[in-house]
Scaffold this active site. Structure first.
Site, PDB file in Angstrom:
ATOM      1  N   GLY A 129      -4.213 -15.309 -19.812  1.00 37.28           N
ATOM      2  CA  GLY A 129      -4.415 -15.663 -21.212  1.00 37.28           C
ATOM      3  C   GLY A 129      -4.540 -17.156 -21.367  1.00 37.28           C
ATOM      4  O   GLY A 129      -4.768 -17.899 -20.406  1.00 37.28           O
ATOM      5  N   GLY A 130      -4.375 -17.629 -22.602  1.00 32.40           N
ATOM      6  CA  GLY A 130      -4.565 -19.035 -22.877  1.00 32.40           C
ATOM      7  C   GLY A 130      -3.531 -19.917 -22.214  1.00 32.40           C
ATOM      8  O   GLY A 130      -3.818 -21.075 -21.890  1.00 32.40           O
ATOM      9  N   MET A 131      -2.314 -19.395 -22.010  1.00 36.03           N
ATOM     10  CA  MET A 131      -1.277 -20.267 -21.464  1.00 36.03           C
ATOM     11  C   MET A 131      -0.526 -19.643 -20.308  1.00 36.03           C
ATOM     12  O   MET A 131       0.347 -20.293 -19.721  1.00 36.03           O
ATOM     13  CB  MET A 131      -0.274 -20.625 -22.567  1.00 36.03           C
TER      14      MET A 131
ATOM     15  N   ASP B  19      -0.554 -11.271 -34.361  1.00 36.85           N
ATOM     16  CA  ASP B  19      -1.669 -11.121 -33.421  1.00 36.85           C
ATOM     17  C   ASP B  19      -1.841  -9.654 -33.028  1.00 36.85           C
ATOM     18  O   ASP B  19      -1.986  -9.322 -31.854  1.00 36.85           O
ATOM     19  CB  ASP B  19      -1.442 -11.982 -32.180  1.00 36.85           C
TER      20      ASP B  19
END
Length: 545
Positions: free
Chosen positions: A22-24, A135
């Protein structure tokens, strides 16, 4: 930074293969060497050393740890191994909803509703913990090998009292599922999560998104201004009541959506039940089409929902009607003025002994209530039903029990100042209550319907309200499934808002049972706006085994 398996993290978790990035963070399938079980390990990338990213990771751990529910991925552990920070979570081995939609949507109606109910049950637990997920999207709904849906990824979740919820929208939530108020920079609330569920359910049912914008800007503008195409335009076998649930969840304004995840789940269950049977339960149609009036709900313990067949409903109705008045037991008063009698035998607030069909009836003395009587079981729709005193030990049984909360606008038949107009002489705190006036007023009773799940043995019914304090005094009656479970005067203690607790015990239910709860002002002849009146601010129903 990508960690190459195999490698043992925290001296316990052996990474086996990457599952996704994912993003992080990157998530790995791993094995817990102590308990010898598969787990999912989420590792914050070493290059994600930004303080905001670390705060998000920490927040995810705390949010996930605050919730324990079968429809939420469970957090097992969190820690640090050198420079690596990690979370250890339940391994869910059935893929995610995004893949299911790609491969199979549109889904059968029953399956789509079942999955949405799973998501709503998980959200209800999250919201009860004071957290807004923010989310909700198919990629964040995992499926186990039995097809049960579980919410995951609390990376951008916030507590409902977090001041950052009122900041400008950052669109961390995927654009197709973001609520209009977030685009406008308004607070993210539980209603924002329910909007995302509405989008998700639309997609499950039709295989399409309600807003098909080609660019982010176009998509966000559609969320704000475009009315979604009716789901039944794409698929005619969607019951109209189910379509109404989807469209209400997609309302542009948060206050027009469902009040809670439990309320939306209740409406969904009622819609699918009403769509299959077109039947009535206890005189109230099980359909949410009459929004703000008679809307049915479903008490849920965990996991997915099942649909009660028409045959079971008919059988229950026959069982209820098979009892003649002469076969029904004499009511027994309780310490809280509760009387358990068939509703058909209560022509007036004063309950008389039921008639007998014996040729030569013997006179029966009027029983004198004792200071501490014991409620006697009766045969009713729920089996051996009896009212228990709401003692602290009994109430503690419901501490972690699932609950349905009905708002005033969900009480069919009541007078609603917010809808029907304010009444002269009524204080401002009654503007959002449901008002019940005396017999003959046309607003003397209100009802809600719900489904008691299989396995239930106890119900706790809580009615929050207040009453007129003058003369004549207000009389109140509660009826469930045709049986009067509370009957007395001055029901709400004190001069302000207070709560009535009624605990019911019955034989363990082998299947779901649809029932209607009716609240009634049994004061003498009255009229709207006149005393004595009763005001109800909420009704909660909790189930326990």
């Amino acid at each position: 930074m990508f960690v190459s398996p195999p490698r043992v993290i925290g001296s316990r978790y052996r990474l086996e293969q990457p599952l996704g990035t994912g993003g992080m963070a990157t998530t790995y399938l791993a094995r817990d060497l102590v308990l010898d079980r598969p787990v999912a390990v989420k590792i914050l990338r070493a290059d994600s050393s930004d303080a905001r990213e670390e705060a998000r990771f920490e927040r995810e751990a705390r949010a996930a740890a605050a919730v324990s529910h079968p429809n939420v991925v469970q957090l097992y552990d969190a820690g640090r191994d050198g420079e690596l920070r990690y979370l250890v979570m339940e391994w869910v081995d059935g893929g995610d909803l995004a893949r299911l939609i790609r491969e199979r949507a549109p889904l059968p109606v029953d399956e789509a509703v079942r999955l949405a109910l799973d998501v709503l049950n998980g959200l209800a637990a999250i919201h009860r913990a004071g957290i807004v997920h923010r989310d909700v999207k198919p990629a964040n709904v995992l499926l186990d090998r039995h097809g049960r849906a579980k919410l995951t990824d609390f990376g951008i979740a916030r507590r409902a009292d977090d001041p950052t919820l009122t900041g400008p929208v950052d669109l961390l939530g995927t654009a197709p599922y973001v609520a209009p108020e977030r685009i406008r920079g308004q607070p993210a609330t539980a209603a924002s999560d329910l909007y995302a569920v509405g989008v998700l359910l639309y997609e499950l049912l039709t295989g399409r998104l309600p807003f098909p914008g080609q660019t982010p800007d176009e998509l966000l503008a559609q969320h704000l201004h475009t009315v979604p195409v009716s789901p039944r335009r794409w698929r005619r076998d969607i019951p109209p009541a189910l379509e109404q649930v989807v469209l209400r969840a997609l309302a542009k304004e948060p206050e027009l959506r469902y009040r809670s995840a439990e309320a939306m789940a209740a409406a969904l269950q009622a819609a699918i039940l009403g769509g299959k049977t077109s039947a009535q339960t206890d005189g109230t149609a099980l359909t949410p089409a009459r929004q703000g009036r008679a809307r049915a709900g479903t008490l849920r313990l965990a996991g997915g929902a099942t649909v009660l067949s028409l045959a079971v409903i008919v059988l229950l109705a026959l069982l209820a009607r098979a009892q003649s008045p002469g076969e029904r037991p004499v009511p027994t008063p309780t310490t809280t003025a509760i009387v358990l009698v068939p509703a058909a035998a209560t022509a007036t607030p004063t309950v008389a002994p039921p008639p007998t069909r014996q040729p030569t009836p013997s006179p029966r003395p009027t029983p004198t209530p004792l200071p501490t009587p014991t409620p006697q079981p009766v045969q009713a729709l729920l089996g051996s039903l009896k009212v228990l005193a709401p003692t602290p030990p009994e109430l503690r049984r419901f501490t972690d029990a699932p609950a349905l909360t009905f708002a005033p606008e969900e009480l069919a038949g009541a007078y609603l100042p917010a809808r029907d107009g304010t009444l002269k002489g009524f204080s401002r705190d009654l503007a959002n209550a449901a008002l019940l006036f005396g017999s003959g007023s046309g607003t003397e009773q209100a009802s809600v319907s719900f489904v008691i799940p299989a396995g239930t043995e106890r119900l706790l019914i809580q009615v929050e309200g207040r009453q007129h304090r003058g003369d004549p005094v207000a009389g109140f009656q509660m009826e469930l499934a045709g049986w009067v479970i509370w009957d007395g005067q001055n029901p709400f203690a004190g001069t302000g808002w207070s709560t009535i607790n009624v605990v019911l015990h019955f034989d363990r239910l082998e299947s779901e049972v649809p029932v209607t709860l009716t609240l009634r002002n049994v004061s003498g002849p009255g009229e709207r706006g006149a005393e004595p009146w009763l005001a109800v601010r909420s009704v909660r129903v909790l189930s326990a085994d």
